[in-house]
Design an enzyme around this catalytic site. Sequence first.
Site, short mmCIF file in Angstrom:
data_model
loop_
_atom_site.label_atom_id
_atom_site.label_comp_id
_atom_site.label_asym_id
_atom_site.label_seq_id
_atom_site.Cartn_x
_atom_site.Cartn_y
_atom_site.Cartn_z
N GLU A 160 0.95 -1.85 0.05
CA GLU A 160 0.18 -0.35 -0.87
C GLU A 160 0.57 1.46 -0.30
OE1 GLU A 160 -2.86 -0.10 3.53
OE2 GLU A 160 -3.29 -1.88 2.36
N GLU B 292 -5.45 -8.17 0.17
CA GLU B 292 -6.34 -8.22 1.35
C GLU B 292 -7.73 -7.88 0.94
OE1 GLU B 292 -4.96 -5.21 3.89
OE2 GLU B 292 -2.97 -5.69 4.68
#
Length: 631
Positions: free
Chosen positions: A181, A334
Amino acid sequence: MSKRFINLAMGLCLVMLASPVSALADNQFDDLNQQEIVEAMGAGWNLGNTLEANFNGTPDETCWGNPKASAELMKLVKKCGFNTIRIPVSYLDTIGPAPDYKIDEKWLARVKEVIDMALAEDLYVITNIHGDGYKSVTNGWLLCDGNNQTEIKAKYKAFWTQIATLFKDYDEHLIFESMNEVFDGTYDWQNPGAPYPNQNYYSNINDYNQIFVETVRPISLNNARRWLLIPGWNTDIDMTSEAKGFKIPMDTYLDKSVSGNRLMISVHYYAPWDLCGDETDSNISRWGDDAWSQNSSKCTTYGQGANSESTMAGQFDKLKNWFTSQGYPVVVGEYGTVDKSAYDTESPTYTAYWTKTLCENARRVGAVPVLWDNGHVSTAKGFAVINRSTNTVCRPYIIEAINEAFEQEIEVDTTTPKTKLELIKSYIVNVTVNGAKESPVYNVQFAGWSGVEKTIPTTAANYDLDMSPSSVMDGFTNLGYITYTDSMYTVHVNKITVNGYEFTNPLFAKDLKAANNQNGLPNIWSGNDGEYISDNGKAILSVSSSVISLMLKLDGDSTPVGDIANATANVISTEDGIVVLDGENETIEIYTMLGIPVLKEDIREYKSIYPLHSGIYLIKIGQNAYKVMVR
């Protein structure tokens, strides 16, 4: 894939039943292709909020409330039906100073110990560098908008050198993920109308991924064949798959015996967020078209579309079109929903349905779903499906939904989207020019046509440059160049219209520096190769190197991909690649449909053979361009 799992409703506590086997490969490395690795990895689970937990920039496995990872936990993960575990790790201040950037031996030993425990249960393991790229974390340093990129890249290279060396002999069960991320911390809605994402910062992310691949591969033979996981901007599907700046790294050091590529693409999925991530919002607890029709007040505030199965399917279609159909597996590293059963007793039914639908979509397009579990049970942001303090299952309905999705028969669809080349008759570029001292000239050269040249006013807003060809021949267009004589100005491309198909995908604004001659001028598309989907979704503007082509999306399966006619050389597609006839003394350049260079060399023989993996390629020979499919 059939899976056996425990009686989850009873939440049985497990104990260690056997001593772990060695996690090191005994010179045995099973080289799995795209389909085989996705099938083998199956469904995955995250060991979240554990090895990436930290206190003031110092990693601490238990400081966020979870117990230490154990062999018993790994057994339970396997027993639940998961074949893959993602182990996020933060390193932060355990990395020493320049020039060696040595990782603390004690922390590295603990990371290895946890990975070994997972491998002992025959789990596939994804490990990464996790919180080091967060601006909100003390001692976070892998920052794409940092002003010390030379130092950041040196540190990043040193980090992956140590990790890849430590695990250099591990077999195919271990997968490295380059980062997590990483982005500049801003979102597109924070600055409406501005180009997003920042292309300079995205370029740094691409550089990190390239360094990662070039560092890991040469260290050992196993690393040269290992699957590596590559994320784009914030692991966002749209920012990764819609030509917003993402580049798949060149894999120069991949073992030559490998058939196909060994790079995976990493994305995350938490949509809609008020259902998935915000447990404190007691009103949003259901999902799906039926849920909306029955009681929309319990569904997302982002609107009916965000609550729809078709929206989720559309996001996974992007992953298929951009990656899995091109030979790149996707890992949804995720995904998940927080526990809202305390607010709505029917919420488990809907979150289980959301989970099952996501896993079905992942299987449909050839992706690996890895459930996010942060260990938090019935707390804010409570994603836990396993209670790690008791080694029991606390949300059996989620795990049952995953297993149901993997037990049913689902046909994997990784077919390349059917397209047909369109003869370009109309080509209009809408631009905004700021700061030019003299009126710049835009010039576009068409293959087989003479160039079209137009002058732009010194300062122009939403100015239409009609660069349509004056004559018609089959062929691609070459990209246009801005020519000018003053020092610097900015050109922003607002919209491109080709044959009436509009492309208003945010493109970019680029500072153009003066050059000594026109041949040295920068291409205004530089750094934005890829495919742009038209506003109505029916056409694809493909940009690769110095070539633009327009392709129409076709619904039927019987229409072949179009070829380019009226070319000097003869390009023949075979099962193993291409054969080029009559191209001597020209330069051949081969690119994937994502703009990734494959080859560039001079053609010296009348008949030249170029082996290529299955896929669609753009090929430039001299001044002519071709589009071919290798089956």
